[in-house]
Scaffold this active site. Structure first.
Site, PDB file in Angstrom:
ATOM      1  N   THR A 178       0.525   3.184   7.045  1.00 53.03           N
ATOM      2  CA  THR A 178       0.109   3.738   5.754  1.00 53.03           C
ATOM      3  C   THR A 178      -1.413   3.924   5.719  1.00 53.03           C
ATOM      4  OG1 THR A 178       1.977   2.576   4.768  1.00 53.03           O
ATOM      5  CG2 THR A 178       0.289   3.385   3.259  1.00 53.03           C
TER       6      THR A 178
ATOM      7  N   CYS B  41      -1.341  -0.733  10.656  1.00 49.59           N
ATOM      8  CA  CYS B  41      -0.617  -0.291   9.458  1.00 49.59           C
ATOM      9  C   CYS B  41      -0.560   1.235   9.487  1.00 49.59           C
ATOM     10  CB  CYS B  41      -1.379  -0.765   8.227  1.00 49.59           C
ATOM     11  SG  CYS B  41      -0.721  -0.135   6.672  1.00 49.59           S
TER      12      CYS B  41
ATOM     13  N   HIS C  73       5.801  -3.446   9.124  1.00 49.26           N
ATOM     14  CA  HIS C  73       6.631  -4.496   8.529  1.00 49.26           C
ATOM     15  C   HIS C  73       8.068  -4.463   9.086  1.00 49.26           C
ATOM     16  CE1 HIS C  73       3.425  -5.060   5.635  1.00 49.26           C
ATOM     17  NE2 HIS C  73       4.101  -6.010   5.017  1.00 49.26           N
TER      18      HIS C  73
ATOM     19  N   CYS D 198       6.547   1.672  10.385  1.00 49.82           N
ATOM     20  CA  CYS D 198       5.830   0.791   9.460  1.00 49.82           C
ATOM     21  C   CYS D 198       5.818  -0.557  10.158  1.00 49.82           C
ATOM     22  CB  CYS D 198       6.553   0.699   8.126  1.00 49.82           C
ATOM     23  SG  CYS D 198       5.961  -0.643   7.069  1.00 49.82           S
TER      24      CYS D 198
ATOM     25  N   TYR E  12       0.840  -1.200   0.000  1.00 46.43           N
ATOM     26  CA  TYR E  12       0.000   0.000   0.000  1.00 46.43           C
ATOM     27  C   TYR E  12       0.877   1.253   0.000  1.00 46.43           C
ATOM     28  CZ  TYR E  12      -4.404  -2.449   1.166  1.00 46.43           C
ATOM     29  OH  TYR E  12      -5.527  -3.239   1.158  1.00 46.43           O
TER      30      TYR E  12
END
Ligand code: DGL
Length: 215
Positions: A75, A73, A180, A178, A42
């Protein structure tokens, strides 16, 4: 206790880093997790796409009778409009709260290009810590590489690129914003070197959920 599960959403596997913290904190809570691995990343998409996909995931989670939704998330958290948070179901977004080191002078946020484009962290940190310099480092391709389980050379090259930018900006404190990124925390630590603070906002975000549930 409300026995309905908590819905957690992310653009992919990164949200599992937040789900893990939540599960450790609240083992008795059920979780419905949707990571949109098909349409990841994204962070390299337009705001329109991010908003459209996010509302679709929200509908999916609501169909699964969740009692609240956690956006695991950054984003999504900072690109969706206020309406995303203003419906019948409570929605909690990623926290920006960090424990700022006392000697921090120049503070950097590493995040996906789509998160950086919102300047949400900039607005938050400049208001909260007006005495600190603030810089932004967009990490193009890093979350996507983590998502597809890229080899160590590829990941190292991407982190090194971000690290170079960080050092060129003369920053001394970093937040990796983030979900991740914690999946490669050892590699990030190794490349960034000592003296750099790695802050993972997942824990603080899980605390917000705890606060909501207790209330
Ligand atoms: N995990 C997401 C975040 O926290 C982004 C990954 C992506 O680019 O899809 O921003």
């Amino acid at each position: 206790m409300d026995n309905r599960p908590i819905g957690i959403m992310d653009s992919g596997i990164g949200g599992l880093t937040v789900a893990r913290v939540l599960h450790e904190t609240y083992p008795e809570e059920g979780i419905v997790f949707l990571g949109d691995t098909k349409r990841n990343p994204y962070g390299e998409r337009s705001r329109d796409d991010i908003v459209r996909f996010s509302f679709a995931i929200k509908d999916f989670l609501k169909e699964h009778q969740v009692k609240m939704i956690l956006i695991a998330c950054n984003t999504i958290s900072f690109n969706v409009p206020p309406a995303f948070f203003e419906e019948d179901i409570p929605v909690i977004k990623m926290s920006m709260e960090v424990k700022m080191p006392e000697d921090a002078k120049r503070f950097a946020v590493f995040a996906t290009p789509a998160t950086i484009a919102t300047h949400a962290h900039k607005a938050y940190f400049q208001k909260k810590y007006p005495q600190l310099d603030f810089v932004e480092v967009p990490c193009d391709g890093l979350a996507a590489a983590i998502e597809r389980n890229a080899d160590e050379n590829t990941l190292s090259a991407l982190v090194k690129q971000a690290a170079e930018e960080y050092h060129a900006l003369d920053a001394d404190t970093a937040i990796w914003s983030c979900t991740h990124y914690p999946l490669i925390a050892p590699l990030i630590g190794q490349i960034m070197g000592s003296g750099t603070v790695l802050i993972d906002p997942g824990r603080e975000t899980a605390r917000l959920v705890k606060e909501y549930l207790s209330a």
